[in-house]
Scaffold this active site. Structure first.
Site, mmCIF file in Angstrom:
data_model
loop_
_atom_site.group_PDB
_atom_site.id
_atom_site.type_symbol
_atom_site.label_atom_id
_atom_site.label_comp_id
_atom_site.label_asym_id
_atom_site.label_seq_id
_atom_site.Cartn_x
_atom_site.Cartn_y
_atom_site.Cartn_z
ATOM 1 C CD GLU A 45 -0.392 3.623 -5.367
ATOM 2 O OE1 GLU A 45 -0.100 2.648 -4.658
ATOM 3 O OE2 GLU A 45 -0.179 3.671 -6.588
ATOM 4 C CG ASP A 56 -2.280 2.483 -14.450
ATOM 5 O OD1 ASP A 56 -1.985 1.773 -13.474
ATOM 6 O OD2 ASP A 56 -2.231 3.719 -14.440
#
Ligand SMILES: Cc1ncc(COP(=O)(O)O)c(C=O)c1O
Lengths: 258, 401
Positions: A45, A56
């Site tokens: 990924e 994030d």
């Protein structure tokens, strides 16, 4: 029409490794991704650096900010996929916030990603409800399409994510953002069970997974264990050699290895 | 359909919900609670009571003839949102959302703030309703709006300086979204402008539309007619949509939003999103935004923290494309000149954000001529900006430059 990711998951439970493109620089990010596969990661990924990564935590934010500060440009994401798929056979997904794809052109991005050998996209800020253009493009170019499912999602929304995902559906293990955590949230298993109940065949579990033990735990109910921040931290601290070692340790959590 | 009736989630091709799946349940819950509250007379009565007894609504209008001399003689009328409790229009939205948060059983509110006005208003509502309050504020803004940081802390809020990205409003919103994803169970995200995912753009607009509704009546009563033009500054766009909304379906009333041009739109240092940007997705909605060719958000610049934002609410993007509202850039210098002019001619010190709308009104007056009546949203007072203004004008040591 065939899904590269599903073909891989049919071979067995998978370790899915995340690294951002362009960190610590472009060449080393490609080397690190190749090293992950050589160290037991089954599916890659690759994160596309983005200015406003709301899903994030700090480790990934800092890495992608460095990539951007060094001049990361979007065509390099496609180029990284091309270079990596030439060297290893693991499926390569891009993890990207959606505005860069929109600005590149959704159809063109899908075409270029497919031509580079990419498997598809994970889209953290694109819900199926807003994804008509991407769904059409991914169908056209035979790409995998990974939508997220959260502990807070209703059954109806889980069903929608399952029906519209291809490759796997991404079960967000905990209410939160990326980053290592001491324990895998019990919510993860419950969510995977709920996804199975609405028909999910392939489920990847991510967010907060950072050790081989956690990989083993998650793979006892999921099809893929997704690890990001722990790998990024190793790459930051010790370069390609260190991230390969970390990947090996994580791969010990796979059932075939234990 | 009347333009006023647009409810979202989409305004033409703009708006929507581009957020992580984890937030959808909370957005659905909020949408449902808001739809109920809209129809619930007890909610409306409670909010109206707060407006009257706490905020000080209706806010007055003030005609400013000595200022208008510099605008070609047009009549200029200010809607005095600066006189609201906490010093700006932001309180209108905050009280509405805080009431909703209470109905949803949330015990904690989080907010982003640029100029600090929204943070102060949020901290105020949290104190009033006994809620925990955390405010995210770009580190750059905590310095240039230090007075507001102190106000928030005095009110009992926790102010968290944000050190990622450009360290301004955009990054404060990112941090607030990350907090919300993590704590959505007990937390309401009290978003401070008409941006973000649905239902924020239409809900925040609804809480501010009282500005234009009051002003429309007040201007009619004072002048016997509707204004020729309505002007406001545009950051995320809440005070502008608030004063525009009541006039959207009056085609004879021209609507003007004034964005921050910073050092000039011919330099990279501006925040003129609608003038210089193009459509994209930022902070959960499709709208105009400042971005590079790769869709990376470009850092904005403005002397005004509250306008220093590379995005804008989706309803403004829609109104721009429709041609119903017009958007123009105002530089730092033009805004600061207008700030000083209003202070010296009328004894009203506006916020630097607000001064962009005032500078725009000076332009409009000269274009529209002495017959024109220009209604300006005087969105906030300038107390918070005294340090910036004192430095800018060199009056800290008593010597003016
Ligand atoms: C007094 C004042 N006016 C205007 C703004 C800009 O926000 P908006 O465009 O949402 O009205 C702010 C934001 O902080 C403000 O404090």
């Amino acid at each position: 029409m065939s899904s590269k990711v599903e073909a891989q998951l049919d071979k067995g439970k998978a370790l899915i490794g995340y690294l951002p493109i362009g960190f610590p620089n472009f060449e080393e990010s490609v080397e690190a991704a190749v090293a992950l596969v050589e160290s037991g990661v089954d599916i890659l990924e690759l994160g596309v650096p983005y200015s406003d990564p709301v899903m994030d935590g700090l480790v990934i934010q800092e890495a992608t900010q460095i990539a951007l500060a060094q001049g990361f440009k979007l065509p390099q994401a496609i180029e990284a996929v091309r270079q990596i798929t030439e060297r290893v056979s693991a499926p390569v997904l891009l993890m990207t916030y959606f505005n860069p794809v929109i600005q590149y052109g959704v159809d063109k991005f899908a075409a270029d990603l497919a031509a580079a050998g990419g498997a598809g996209l994970i889209t953290p800020d694109l819900i199926p409800d807003e994804a008509a253009e991407w769904i059409a493009a991914s169908e056209k170019y035979d790409l995998d399409r990974v939508f997220l499912a959260a502990p807070s999602s209703t059954d109806e929304r889980l069903r929608q994510s399952v029906e519209l995902s291809r490759g796997f559906v991404y079960a967000v293990s905990t209410m939160g953002i990326t980053g290592a955590r001491a324990d895998v949230d019990v919510a993860a298993q419950t969510l995977v069970e709920r996804l199975r109940a609405v028909g999910a065949e392939y489920v990847g579990v991510g967010v907060g997974i950072s050790t081989g033990e956690q990989v083993a735990e998650v793979l006892s109910y999921g099809d893929g264990a997704i690890v990001g921040s722990a790998l990024v931290k190793s790459l930051n601290d010790g370069g390609v050699a260190a991230v390969a070692l970390t990947a090996q340790g994580l791969a010990h959590g796979k059932p075939s290895a234990s | 359909m009347a333009l006023r009736d647009e409810l979202g989630p989409y305004f033409g091709e703009y708006g929507g919900r581009f957020v992580p799946e984890s937030l959808i349940a909370a957005l659905d819950e909020l949408s449902a609670a808001y739809e109920l509250a809209k129809l619930d007379p007890s909610f409306q009565a409670e909010l109206a009571d707060l407006h009257r007894t706490y905020t000080g609504r209706p806010s007055i209008i003030t005609e400013v003839p000595r200022f208008a001399v510099h605008a070609g003689g047009a009549r200029i009328i200010l809607k005095r949102e600066d006189l609201n409790h906490t010093g700006s229009h932001k309180i209108n939205n905050v009280l509405g959302q805080a009431l909703l948060a209470k109905r949803l059983g949330k015990t904690r509110i989080i907010a982003e703030t640029g100029a600090g006005q929204h943070g102060v208003a949020s901290a105020t509502a949290a104190a009033l309703f006994g809620l925990e309050c955390v405010v995210y504020m770009g580190e750059v803004d905590t310095v240039r709006q230090a007075l507001n940081v102190a106000r928030m802390r005095l009110l009992g809020a926790t102010v968290i300086p944000v050190t990622t990205g450009s360290k301004t409003l955009k990054d404060a919103i990112n941090e607030a979204l990350r907090d919300w994803v993590t704590n959505v169970d007990n937390t309401h995200y009290l978003l401070g402008t008409v941006a973000g995912p649905h239902p924020f753009p239409s809900m925040v607009r609804d809480f501010h539309k009282i500005i234009g509704e009051e002003a429309r009546e007040q201007v009619l009563a004072l002048t016997g007619q509707l204004p020729t033009a309505v002007a406001a500054c545009v950051g995320g766009g809440s005070n502008a949509i608030g004063i525009f909304h009541a006039f959207l379906d009056d085609p004879e009333v021209a609507l003007y939003g004034f964005e921050a041009a910073g050092r000039g739109v011919d330099t990279p240092e501006h925040a003129a999103t609608l003038t210089m940007g193009r459509p994209g997705v930022l902070h959960g909605a499709r709208s105009y935004m400042l971005q590079d060719e790769d869709g990376q958000t470009v850092e904005s610049h403005s002397i005004s923290a509250g306008l220093d934002y590379p995005g804008v609410g989706p309803e403004h993007s829609w109104l721009k494309d429709l041609g119903r509202a017009h958007y123009r850039p105002i530089t730092d210098v033009e805004a600061m000149d207008a700030l000083r002019l209003l202070s010296r001619t009328e004894g009203i010190i506006p916020a630097i954000e607000t001064a962009h709308g005032l500078a725009g009104a000076l332009q409009l007056g000269k274009e529209l001529g002495p017959e024109a009546i220009i209604l300006v949203n005087n969105s906030g007072r300038g107390d918070k900006d005294m340090e910036t203004a004192a430095k800018y004008f060199g009056i800290l040591d008593g010597v003016e430059q």
